[in-house]
Every structure is written in C-alpha cells, then in structure tokens.
Design an enzyme around this catalytic site. Sequence first.
Site, PDB file in Angstrom:
ATOM      1  N   CYS A   1       0.719  -1.382   0.121  1.00  0.00           N
ATOM      2  CA  CYS A   1       0.009  -0.225  -0.254  1.00  0.00           C
ATOM      3  C   CYS A   1       0.806   1.004   0.333  1.00  0.00           C
ATOM      4  CB  CYS A   1      -0.976   0.534   1.461  1.00  0.00           C
ATOM      5  SG  CYS A   1      -2.006  -1.148   1.750  1.00  0.00           S
TER       6      CYS A   1
HETATM    7  C1  BEZ Z   1       0.743  -4.746   1.785  1.00  0.00           C
HETATM    8  O1  BEZ Z   1       0.144  -3.594   1.994  1.00  0.00           O
HETATM    9  O2  BEZ Z   1       1.817  -5.259   1.947  1.00  0.00           O
HETATM   10  C2  BEZ Z   1      -0.319  -5.716   2.937  1.00  0.00           C
HETATM   11  C3  BEZ Z   1      -1.337  -5.950   3.243  1.00  0.00           C
HETATM   12  C4  BEZ Z   1      -2.077  -6.912   3.311  1.00  0.00           C
HETATM   13  C5  BEZ Z   1      -2.121  -7.755   3.347  1.00  0.00           C
HETATM   14  C6  BEZ Z   1      -1.610  -8.143   2.598  1.00  0.00           C
HETATM   15  C7  BEZ Z   1      -0.050  -7.501   1.533  1.00  0.00           C
END
Ligand code: BEZ
Length: 219
Positions: free
Chosen positions: A46
């Site tokens: 994110c």
């Molecule tokens: C991420 O943004 O890296 C992420 C968030 C939730 C689950 C898997 C990855």
Amino acid sequence: MPGITLGDTVPNLEVETTHGKIKLHDYFKNGWTIIFSHPADFTPVCTTELGKMAAFQLEFEKRGAKLLAFSCDNVQSHNKWIKDIEAYTPGCKVTYPIVADPKREILKQLNMVDPDAKDSSGNELPNRALHIVGSDNKIKLSLVYPATTGRNMDEVLRALDALQKVSKYKVATPVNWKPDDPVVISPAVTNEEAKEMFPQGFETKKLPSGLEYLRFTHV
Ligand code: BEZ
C-alpha cells in the site's frame, strides 16, 4: 457480496477523509475520479501504491481526473502514514484525500473488501479495488486485485487515456494501445458512415474470413 461494478452508479455516501467530510457525488462533479481502496495503513504494498498515485497526480489532473483513496484505518493514522508514503516515493506529496472507514461500512457498500485478507484480530481487510468514475457518478472501468497483488499505475493512466479517447469518437482501443497509436473503428459503424466520420481515412485489414471488421484510424 453486495457491491458495485461496471455501469453502476456509485452511491452518494458521505465519507470521512483526511480533507474532512465529502459527499461522493459532489466530489465526482465536473470530471473523472479514480477511487481506489487498499488494505491497511503502514503496510508495504500500500505504501508503494499510494506513493505512485501521488507521483502521477499531475498527469491525472492534466486529464481532468481527481483521486480518492479508501482504507479501513482512521484519519489520525492516515495522516501519520502519509509521512512514510512521501518518504518512500521522494518528491511525491499526498494531496488527495484518503477516506477513513474503521467500521468497513463504506468499504462493504462499495465492494472493496477482500474475503481472504484479515488483520491480526481477524477483521476483514479491504481489497485493491480501483474504479474510474464519470461525472455522471457511474463506473466506467473497474480493476479488483487481492491484497497481495500491487496494481500497475501506468496501466491506470493508460486506461484513463483510452476511456477519454473512446468517449469522444465511435472507436475502441486495441490490445496494448497507447496514446498516439491507431484506434479501431467500432463495429456498429458502417464503411459508408466511417468515410464521413473519419475524413482522415482508415485502413481495413484483410482477413481470411473476408469480413471487413478490423479498421484502423487515427483520431
Ligand atoms: C501490503 O500492503 O503489503 C499488504 C497488506 C495486506 C495484506 C497483504 C499485503
């Protein structure tokens, strides 16, 4: 799962954001809006995605498009996280609003929940949905990725260019189309109509079927 998809009207919800309260239909007025969800603040994928969207903001603005991010954390958390996003993508400023929806009420209504992703307390996490919304509040394009797969923001920009091109002419964009590439004339347009519509001319590909449906032009 309840939710919205291509052609649907986004409900006129009032949302709490890092820029205060926003009524979605007010935000969608006078242009295109890219609404996009992400699983959680302070997570790796994110952080890279929101930074890239901020880096592209000027390009989106040049095309008359605004951004609105969604997540399940609160405004205080978003404001703290923005500093990390800006540090990871140097030169970017997150000036678009980020919706806060700790109860997931908005996210559920917008079909922005990943059924397979949970936080450490077992709460559902948002998916990576991205919808391009027109000024008529309708969804013109949708991408839905799971939490574990980051999106390609070059593709989002390319798709916006394609949407804007086909909104002006009776054409469609072929595979891997980029701005300035030829477009194809819509099958509903007859050759006679095409001669009038595209005085610059068009090229019809010869195909084994003998049918004249693959016609390229520049607009
Ligand atoms: C991420 O943004 O890296 C992420 C968030 C939730 C689950 C898997 C990855």
